[in-house]
Design a protein around this motif. Structure first.
Motif, short mmCIF file in Angstrom:
data_model
loop_
_atom_site.label_atom_id
_atom_site.label_comp_id
_atom_site.label_asym_id
_atom_site.label_seq_id
_atom_site.Cartn_x
_atom_site.Cartn_y
_atom_site.Cartn_z
N PHE A 1 0.85 -1.19 0.00
CA PHE A 1 0.00 0.00 0.00
C PHE A 1 0.89 1.24 0.00
O PHE A 1 1.78 1.37 0.84
N GLU A 2 0.63 2.14 -0.92
CA GLU A 2 1.48 3.33 -1.03
C GLU A 2 0.73 4.62 -0.79
O GLU A 2 1.26 5.71 -1.02
N GLY A 3 -0.52 4.50 -0.33
CA GLY A 3 -1.32 5.69 -0.07
C GLY A 3 -1.00 6.30 1.29
O GLY A 3 -0.05 5.91 1.98
N PHE A 4 -1.82 7.25 1.67
CA PHE A 4 -1.63 7.95 2.94
C PHE A 4 -2.12 7.12 4.12
O PHE A 4 -3.08 6.37 4.00
N HIS A 5 -1.44 7.26 5.23
CA HIS A 5 -1.96 6.79 6.51
C HIS A 5 -2.70 7.99 7.10
O HIS A 5 -2.08 8.97 7.53
N GLU A 6 -4.03 7.91 7.05
CA GLU A 6 -4.87 9.06 7.42
C GLU A 6 -5.33 8.97 8.87
O GLU A 6 -5.97 7.99 9.26
N ILE A 7 -5.00 9.98 9.63
CA ILE A 7 -5.40 10.00 11.05
C ILE A 7 -6.80 10.60 11.16
O ILE A 7 -7.04 11.72 10.70
N GLU A 8 -7.71 9.81 11.73
CA GLU A 8 -9.12 10.24 11.80
C GLU A 8 -9.67 9.90 13.18
O GLU A 8 -9.90 8.74 13.51
N VAL A 9 -9.86 10.92 13.99
CA VAL A 9 -10.31 10.72 15.37
C VAL A 9 -11.49 11.64 15.65
O VAL A 9 -11.41 12.85 15.45
N PHE A 10 -12.61 11.04 16.09
CA PHE A 10 -13.74 11.85 16.56
C PHE A 10 -13.77 11.73 18.07
O PHE A 10 -14.02 10.65 18.59
N SER A 11 -13.55 12.82 18.77
CA SER A 11 -13.45 12.71 20.22
C SER A 11 -13.84 14.01 20.89
O SER A 11 -13.14 15.03 20.75
#
Lengths: 283, 283
Positions: free
Chosen positions: A247-257
């Motif tokens: 996998f060469e895409g982005f590691h996307e940080i997604e936090v709802f808090s």
């Protein structure tokens, strides 16, 4: 603190993670911190939700120099009437246009569900809805990424709750623009998750990869996610795995808090980047 | 209101559904209402949790004439040390003894999980733990029913989250006393649920069947279940299915709800029985 030299080129943050910030603030802070990418939630664009409008958003994002893995979010295909389902398709066409305008690689699809409607019927409607979008995905060059959502969202948000179910839709449609956004929050518990991620990579459908954590004592179904390290997900292991399978895409940080939204967002951003580094695999 | 003539012989209520009542109150009210069965939670037995003690509990339950599909709950096998895992096995042996004493058909197993420990390792420890109990299950004549818990409980309560995973343990152990307690709350979202229920019936492992509902806007992960009709699960359809595939055990009503616990429990019991009737299938 300028830590831009430490951040790998394929890290992005979902704007909703820093919900208190508007688009200009997100772009400014991420840019200054050296964050390479932003996945943009529509509330920052759509004037009806307080956004700046598409033209202004596209200009600002372009000027920031940040990459945009995803526009978030489209989907919600199932409906009890043909009209409702057609409206959903039309909206998703608009989202594809918006994604192209802001330079996003993909639209993330939270596929939807109708309370009380059989999930099998909703899944069929999702497949039909995505099929209807394919010509416009081709025309815009924007990919459609089905995000399997945790089974606790099956009632009204997503009738696709495991990687396997998303794969089945991808296989049924067999189109290069249809793939999967894999979010560790939703899929970490699944015994088949590693095999499905490998299969997705092999089938060239692994479009997106989202990271956060599952708090052991989760207090709310929507807004109590953890930052990597707050919970029980082996985020480092997942990141190592997706790297390993190509996998060469982005590691996307997604936090709802709610907890993190209540904090000083500049300090929170610094913490996000510390935590990203702490779960960064060696490979 | 005496509605006993309307209640089918294979309906039971889990005592925790009427949490404000003690054992004597549950037995008295269920008996007067004509409820044929009660699944007994250990808090009503164990003096350490305010219960009346095993001898007294067994006498009262026997005198009530109510059937007891299940003692709830054993399990919690995974642990980070051999000592912890052995303690869990010893406790479950005690629960089998308790189940025999109160005349329960089965002990329901919430199998457990250790936050941060790989789920695959926990699943192995669950299988080993149940294997260690088999001689005592034979000796007591009490069955062990693995309850797949919703994936939102995977962090610390159960590493077995789908019917398929419970089936795999049953198949690995291949013992007549090991089966599954299928609770619609945990499994309703699963595309494989019908096929797995059919397979379980065929393999003679469908030991228990629990009903309640999933509230579309669930406010709490543990204590916001709905009564049948409050949510989006096709409970009637599930009941029709288990009848069709030859399940002859109790349909056990199990609801954890702060809302309902705050109500007058006599009125609530009447509502429970109305709702049971409303989702009672014709077959």
């Amino acid at each position: 603190m300028n830590i831009s030299s430490r951040i790998p080129p394929k890290i992005a943050i979902h704007s909703f993670t820093n919900k208190p910030w508007n688009l200009a603030e997100c772009l400014d802070r991420y840019q200054k911190a050296g964050v390479p990418g932003i996945s943009v939630w529509r509330n920052l664009i759509d004037p009806a939700e307080g956004g700046v409008g598409l033209e202004e958003a596209a200009k600002r994002i372009h000027d920031s120099g940040l990459s945009v893995p995803a526009l978030v979010r489209g989907g919600f295909f199932p409906g009890t009437t043909a009209e409702a389902r057609q409206n959903a398709i039309d909206l998703n066409r608009q989202y594809l246009d918006e994604a192209r305008a802001i330079g996003a690689e993909m639209v993330v699809l939270v596929v939807g569900a109708v309370p009380g409607q059989a999930l099998a019927e909703s899944r069929k409607q999702v497949c039909d809805g995505i099929a209807a979008l394919l010509p416009h995905a081709d025309a815009t060059g924007v990919k459609l990424a089905i995000e399997p959502l945790h089974p606790m969202y099956a009632a009204d948000k997503s009738c696709v709750n495991r990687m396997a179910e998303a794969r089945e839709i991808c296989e049924a449609l067999g189109h290069a623009k249809v793939g999967i956004a894999a979010d560790v929050y939703h899929i970490w518990w699944d015994p088949d998750v590693e095999a499905e991620l490998r299969l997705s990579a092999k089938q060239n459908t692994l479009f997106g990869f989202h990271i956060c954590d599952w708090r052991v004592q989760t207090r709310h179904l929507l807004t109590d996610r953890g930052l990597m390290g707050d919970g029980c997900i082996d985020v480092s292991g997942f990141r190592r795995l997706v790297n390993e399978i190509g996998f060469e895409g982005f590691h996307e940080i997604e936090v709802f808090s709610e907890d993190y939204w209540a904090r000083d967002q500049d300090e929170y951003l610094a913490l996000i980047l510390e935590r990203e580094e702490a779960c960064r695999p060696a490979n």
